[in-house]
Write an enzyme that holds these catalytic residues in place. Structure first.
Site, mmCIF file in Angstrom:
data_model
loop_
_atom_site.group_PDB
_atom_site.id
_atom_site.type_symbol
_atom_site.label_atom_id
_atom_site.label_comp_id
_atom_site.label_asym_id
_atom_site.label_seq_id
_atom_site.Cartn_x
_atom_site.Cartn_y
_atom_site.Cartn_z
ATOM 1 C CG ASP A 70 4.176 6.893 2.716
ATOM 2 O OD1 ASP A 70 3.803 6.659 1.623
ATOM 3 O OD2 ASP A 70 4.771 7.427 3.470
ATOM 4 C CG ASP A 76 7.841 -0.284 1.986
ATOM 5 O OD1 ASP A 76 9.569 -1.189 1.660
ATOM 6 O OD2 ASP A 76 7.695 0.327 2.101
ATOM 7 C CG HIS A 171 12.577 0.938 -0.137
ATOM 8 N ND1 HIS A 171 11.911 1.250 -0.005
ATOM 9 C CD2 HIS A 171 13.942 1.277 1.645
ATOM 10 C CE1 HIS A 171 11.441 1.780 1.455
ATOM 11 N NE2 HIS A 171 11.888 1.596 2.192
ATOM 12 C CB CYS A 256 6.032 -0.924 -3.454
ATOM 13 S SG CYS A 256 6.955 0.005 -3.838
HETATM 14 C C1 CIR Z 1 7.890 5.888 1.559
HETATM 15 O O1 CIR Z 1 9.023 6.489 1.217
HETATM 16 O O2 CIR Z 1 7.969 4.757 2.511
HETATM 17 C C2 CIR Z 1 6.521 5.792 0.606
HETATM 18 N N1 CIR Z 1 6.388 7.093 0.240
HETATM 19 C C3 CIR Z 1 6.857 4.955 -0.484
HETATM 20 C C4 CIR Z 1 7.756 3.478 -0.177
HETATM 21 C C5 CIR Z 1 8.132 2.880 -1.450
HETATM 22 N N2 CIR Z 1 7.617 1.483 -0.991
HETATM 23 C C6 CIR Z 1 9.273 0.657 -1.183
HETATM 24 O O3 CIR Z 1 9.848 1.160 -2.009
HETATM 25 N N3 CIR Z 1 9.401 -0.518 -1.141
#
Ligand code: CIR
Length: 262
Positions: A70, A76, A171, A256
């Site tokens: 990820d 993030d 999120h 993201c």
């Molecule tokens: C997760 O579940 O952490 C990742 N597969 C997706 C993260 C997406 N990030 C975001 O919405 N800021």
């Protein structure tokens, strides 16, 4: 130092992180697993980076991490407030190792670094800044202690942290983002309480809730949300679209995949 509402485009650098070779193993919370075409994902990521470049953003690659599926979802791991970089405390334990290389990159940019510490949890995807208001999702990834720590870091800089309870979405920024004029746009079925936002506009598609503000008059949106893109375009914005289908299969979105340094 800049704070409050910085002028857009005072600096034009964006952090991105190339997809890991094990991208297809990324975490899923709300979606069923679908096969991810990693070659297509690489191509889509290149196009995303090109779209940033086409609108004046110089991209800096955070060191790729092939054991961290990820890691491509770089937003993030760090949240920027003017010259302050807050290194997050990712709510999913397997994502915690993502922050080290991101911290190295923001240090190279000369930003001031602070950190959310355990037991506080905070994902950058839960943080939406509009002027001096910082909305923070209280989600499955961000806890009350993480919100409290962020509030303590930001209060001296003049920001107000507004916590937003979330139960239907990964999120905060999976459900809502903001147009350049500060209007919050979101997909209503995913938002617990739209009344928390002073000016809210509904979009008709889940993927239409996500805009990356490229400049005062231009936003980047996903190709999966053509009706929402048309709506935003009707408001007088230029809308650039990119196909990010392989990242959407992993619950990722346009926001993201980068961190813009303004
Ligand atoms: C997760 O579940 O952490 C990742 N597969 C997706 C993260 C997406 N990030 C975001 O919405 N800021």
């Amino acid at each position: 130092s800049r704070r409050g509402t910085p002028a857009l485009g005072t600096r034009h650098v964006a952090l991105v992180r190339p997809p890991a070779t094990n991208l297809a193993e990324g975490l899923l919370t709300h979606l069923e697993r679908q096969a991810v075409d990693v070659a297509l994902a690489d191509e889509q990521w290149d196009n995303y980076v090109q779209a940033l470049a086409d609108h004046g953003w110089t991209t800096i690659d955070v060191e790729p991490a092939d054991t961290l599926p990820d890691s491509v979802f770089v937003e993030d791991a760090v949240v920027l407030f003017g010259e302050l970089a807050v290194i997050t405390s990712p709510g999913a334990a397997v994502r915690r190792p993502e922050t080290a290389a991101v911290e190295a990159s923001v240090r190279e940019l000369g930003l001031v670094v602070e950190r959310i510490e355990l037991p506080g949890l905070l994902d950058g995807g839960d943080v939406l800044t509009v002027g001096t208001t910082v909305y923070v999702g209280r989600s499955g990834r961000t806890n009350a202690d993480g919100i409290r720590q962020l509030r303590a870091l930001l209060a001296p800089l003049g920001y107000t942290v507004v916590a937003v309870p979330l139960t239907k979405v990964l999120h905060l920024k999976s459900a809502v983002t903001a147009l350049p004029d500060g209007t919050i746009i979101g997909y209503v079925p995913l938002v617990d309480n739209t009344a928390i936002f002073p000016s809210f506009m509904a979009v008709p598609e889940p993927g239409g809730a996500h805009v990356v503000v490229l400049s005062e008059d231009t936003v980047l949106m996903a190709a999966s949300a053509p009706q929402s893109a048309a709506l935003v375009s009707e408001l007088g914005y230029r809308v650039v679209t990119v196909d990010i289908s392989e990242f959407e299969k992993l619950e990722g979105c346009v926001t993201c995949l980068s961190v813009l340094v303004r």
